[in-house]
Structure formats: C-alpha cells, structure tokens
Design an enzyme around this catalytic site. Sequence first.
Site, PDB file in Angstrom:
ATOM      1  N   GLU A 169       6.541   1.127 -18.655  1.00  0.00           N
ATOM      2  CA  GLU A 169       6.565   1.791 -17.345  1.00  0.00           C
ATOM      3  C   GLU A 169       7.384   1.053 -16.282  1.00  0.00           C
ATOM      4  OE1 GLU A 169       3.937   4.564 -16.029  1.00  0.00           O
ATOM      5  OE2 GLU A 169       5.049   4.947 -17.868  1.00  0.00           O
ATOM      6  N   HIS A 207      -2.520 -11.768  -3.312  1.00  0.00           N
ATOM      7  CA  HIS A 207      -2.353 -12.932  -4.165  1.00  0.00           C
ATOM      8  C   HIS A 207      -2.588 -12.527  -5.626  1.00  0.00           C
ATOM      9  CE1 HIS A 207      -3.483 -15.560  -0.403  1.00  0.00           C
ATOM     10  NE2 HIS A 207      -2.330 -14.933  -0.273  1.00  0.00           N
TER      11      HIS A 207
HETATM   12  O1  2HA Z   1      -0.404 -15.461   3.458  1.00  0.00           O
HETATM   13  O2  2HA Z   1      -2.605 -14.284   2.638  1.00  0.00           O
HETATM   14  O3  2HA Z   1      -3.877 -13.684   5.280  1.00  0.00           O
HETATM   15  C1  2HA Z   1      -1.547 -15.647   4.188  1.00  0.00           C
HETATM   16  C2  2HA Z   1      -2.673 -14.870   3.689  1.00  0.00           C
HETATM   17  C3  2HA Z   1      -3.860 -14.828   4.513  1.00  0.00           C
HETATM   18 ZN    ZN Z   2      -1.038 -14.893   1.347  1.00  0.00          ZN
END
Ligand code: 2HA
Ligand code: ZN
Length: 276
Positions: A170, A142
């Site tokens: 880069e 994320h």
């Molecule tokens: O997309 O990132 O594993 C789901 C997650 C948790």
């Molecule tokens: Zn995720």
Amino acid sequence: MSKDIVAAPFVQEMMKVTANLYRLGWDERNGGNISYLLREEEVGAYLNPNQVIRTIPMIFDATELAGRYFIVTGSGKYFKNVIDAPDVNLGIIRVADTGKSVELLWGFKDGGVPTSELPAHFMSHIERLKIDSDHRIIMHNHATNIIAMTFTHSLEEREFTRTLWQMCTECIVVFPEGVGILPWMVPGTDAIGMATAAKMREFRLVIWPHHGIFGAGSTMDEVFGLIETAEKAAEVYTLVQAQGGAQQTITDQQLQDLADAFCVTAKSGYLQVGVK
Ligand code: 2HA
Ligand code: ZN
C-alpha cells in the site's frame, strides 16, 4: 451559538483521534500535538468570535494566517486526558491581525497555551495551503517504529522512502511523494519549524529523527492514515530485521506497476525501472 461546542464535529474528531493515538502508544505523556484549521462559519455556529478570552503571544510571525481559526492541542497536555477534559486540553484560537499572537476563543480552561510545536504547525500550514487549498490538519506524534528506524536505517530520504515502500504494498500508493527527513534538531524552535515547513513543500510526511513524525492532510482520516501507513511499514521493517533480514522484496518494477495501476506518480528518480 448556544450549541454545546463539545458536540461540534471538529471537537469530537480531536477527542477521538487523540484517544486513538494514545491507545496506539505514539503519544506518551505530553508527546504529540495536532492543529486543525477551521472555517469561520464552523466556529461561528458554536462561539461568538468577538468574545476573546485571552490573547497569547507567539515567538514568530504568522501574519500569513491572520484571521484564521484553529483547534489545537495544549502545551504540556496529555493526549490521554483529552477525551475526559476537552475544554482543558484543547483550545480554539484565531491568529491576530498582527500575526504575533493568537486569540483564545474556547478551551485551555486552566490557563493553558497552544502546543510548544506551534511554529512547526503554523509554518507547515502556511506552506501546505500554498499547494493544497483543501489542506487543514498538521499532526505530530511519536510513532514508535518510525523512531526506531531512525537509529538503524540510513536517514537519506530516497533510501528511507524506498524501504518503507518495499515493506507494504500500500505504501507507494498512500505516499508516492515519499517522506522528508530533517537532521536532528531541538524541538519547539523557530528553526525546526522552518525546516519542517520547507520539507512540507514537497512531502506530507516529515520525520524528525530520534523524535517522531509530522503529517499533513485535508482530513483527519487522511493525515492519520498517512502516519499509520508509514508506521505500519516501519513496524514490518522492524519484524523483518528481527527475523534475520529480507530474502526478497517488492521490486522496483512492481512498485512502478503499483503506481501505474493506482494512477499515482512515484517521486522522480526513486525507482529504477527499465525504459519502456
Ligand atoms: O515535540 O511532542 O508536545 C514535542 C512534543 C510535545
Ligand atoms: Zn514530539
């Protein structure tokens, strides 16, 4: 076979990279997942492949990966905790001959199962292996500024890629093929797995808007480096916007000069340069 598997290079790599990713703030709570294709002899040096601990069913068909070994992060497990308890938070699995289940050979000691994103991982492995015989790793996380950018920037692949390329010199060298972008979809499903894998035929980076990013590579350094380079560009974009927007940028001709200098081919049609 009596060797301590936690000392195995592939387990150590998983422990170190998950700790790194957590430290970077891209894997809060149970966010993120990694799967790493292992060779039979790598696993065989530490484990008896005939000793199956449990068989875990899957919701999709992975026949194309039958007999393949992977080390994967666990569903609901926190990257933060891998370093202290690898045998709980990681598992070594083999895809069963039927392609409908995986056989646990090590790890997930508390009864855990592989990542909820296993469909996206396995389907992406299948596609990447078709075009890159050295392919081994799928990583999802994320990455903060990439997620932020999916709210403020066009989600058109060419536009998004061009902005990333313009933010750091880069970038075009590291991902000359650009980034793939899916529409928003429910995670953990077959559908997002198929859509991600379809993009993986063309890109090693695939963005899930308002969620995160997937990367593919042949080594942990390659896949981590890909994601951190895209995330760095997104961070610079965030700062540039906060400072009032760009007054100048890397031109298309300069991007082409970079591609030429580093012997990479920019995605066709993404740069507008004069005919030489
Ligand atoms: O997309 O990132 O594993 C789901 C997650 C948790
Ligand atoms: Zn995720």
